[in-house]
Design an enzyme around this catalytic site. Sequence first.
Site, short mmCIF file in Angstrom:
data_model
loop_
_atom_site.label_atom_id
_atom_site.label_comp_id
_atom_site.label_asym_id
_atom_site.label_seq_id
_atom_site.Cartn_x
_atom_site.Cartn_y
_atom_site.Cartn_z
N GLU A 1 -17.73 11.86 -0.25
CA GLU A 1 -17.40 11.90 -1.79
C GLU A 1 -18.17 10.92 -2.48
OE1 GLU A 1 -12.76 13.42 -1.50
OE2 GLU A 1 -12.99 11.16 -1.26
N GLY B 1 2.20 2.87 2.61
CA GLY B 1 3.42 2.79 3.30
C GLY B 1 4.50 1.79 2.82
N GLY C 1 0.75 -1.17 -0.14
CA GLY C 1 0.07 -0.01 0.17
C GLY C 1 0.84 1.26 -0.05
N VAL D 1 0.28 -13.75 3.37
CA VAL D 1 1.11 -14.07 4.63
C VAL D 1 0.03 -15.08 5.57
CG1 VAL D 1 2.32 -13.15 6.41
CG2 VAL D 1 2.65 -12.32 4.42
#
Length: 420
Positions: free
Chosen positions: A173, A17, A15, A82
């Site tokens: 939004e 990060g 993502g 994972v």
Amino acid sequence: LPETGNKRIVIIGAGFGGLKLARELTRQHDYQVVLIDKHNYHQFQPLLYQVATAGIEASAISFPIRKAFQKQNNIHVRIATVQSVDTLNKRLWSNIGVINFDYLVIATGAVTNFFGMEHVKYFSMPMKTVTEAMELRNKILENYEKAIATEDKNELVALMTLVIVGGGPTGVELAGAIAEMKNFVLPKDYPELDFKLMRIVLIESNDRLIKTMSNSASKKALQYLRKLGVEIVCSTRVTDYDGHIVETNKGEKILSNTLIWTSGVQGCVPDGMESYLSGASNRILVDEYNRVIGLKDVFVIGDAAHMTEKNFPYGHPQVAQVAIQQAKNLAGNFKRDFYGYTWKPFHYKNLGSMATVGRNLAVVDLPFIRFQGFIAWLFWMFIHLFAIVGVKNRLMIFINWFWNYFTYDQSLRIIFKSKS
């Protein structure tokens, strides 16, 4: 994975990060970096609502992970799920086998939080992934195909009523985008339907919309949405949903075939990390270096990390900027660690927040100024276009926005089904 003799940094999640950290570490050839994600693409989540409302293509907000590291010899991409983490023996299990690590960085982000309401979880539609956004687009369009064919008045009402739960930026939004579809697009596609019957209901548990922004931004967002025809219900919680009737804590019942859930997120944490959770929104406790409390070589960045600062006693907001800034700081610390320098603690710098409500309508809160309306809308478009990964994607989105603005039309109203 090849053994290079360098210490191995394994990053779970591509993502905001995880991708930023891996990119920063491409300059640090003293480490072997392994980036793991269950998808082979990075998705730009802030524009998922435009995919859901047929404004842009799903591919325009998705970028192939491997393409970002084609010329980097120290980055190894693995598309895998994972299954669990063993922090003691420094290894993790995945569907492609066991992967050892010297340092582990968990950047798995967040998932939708349904607050224990199983019926809502089963029947509502979240919007955290490209797949979910496409499913929502299909659902919205299929509703009107069914509405044309039905003669049951109650079913017609349910099909033409959309309920959005969560008055944060995403909910605001999305409500604005659907309202513009109602006003400019759907009546042309379905002239047999009376769109005065269509309801868009936005439910927020707080006393105002976009609580994380200023009062002036909240008031303007409320004003803009009401002008577009959205019904706003604040200080109200949804308590149940059976696929047809939305129930609230105030005893209200809304007949709707579509409940869109944008209210709340919780950290997405791999098995093996349960004992390190903070208890607050399923996030892992970390120190000022994003190191997991009680562990030496395991780190968490982004939405799954729970770090407190003086200005953020309950943890940082779960937004992209936090993840990006933490990734950059951690990459610098890995470099400092290699050369024996002192690590730098992380401090979040709030760059501001914004939300678009519709054509020419947006609200922007910056540290030094707040503004709304057309200028805010242009500013919102520029910032988001600049943040998109990939030149081609930026061009595709710009073309779609340009076309939609001048034609008052969205050209992507196609229903895709996995089975015929």
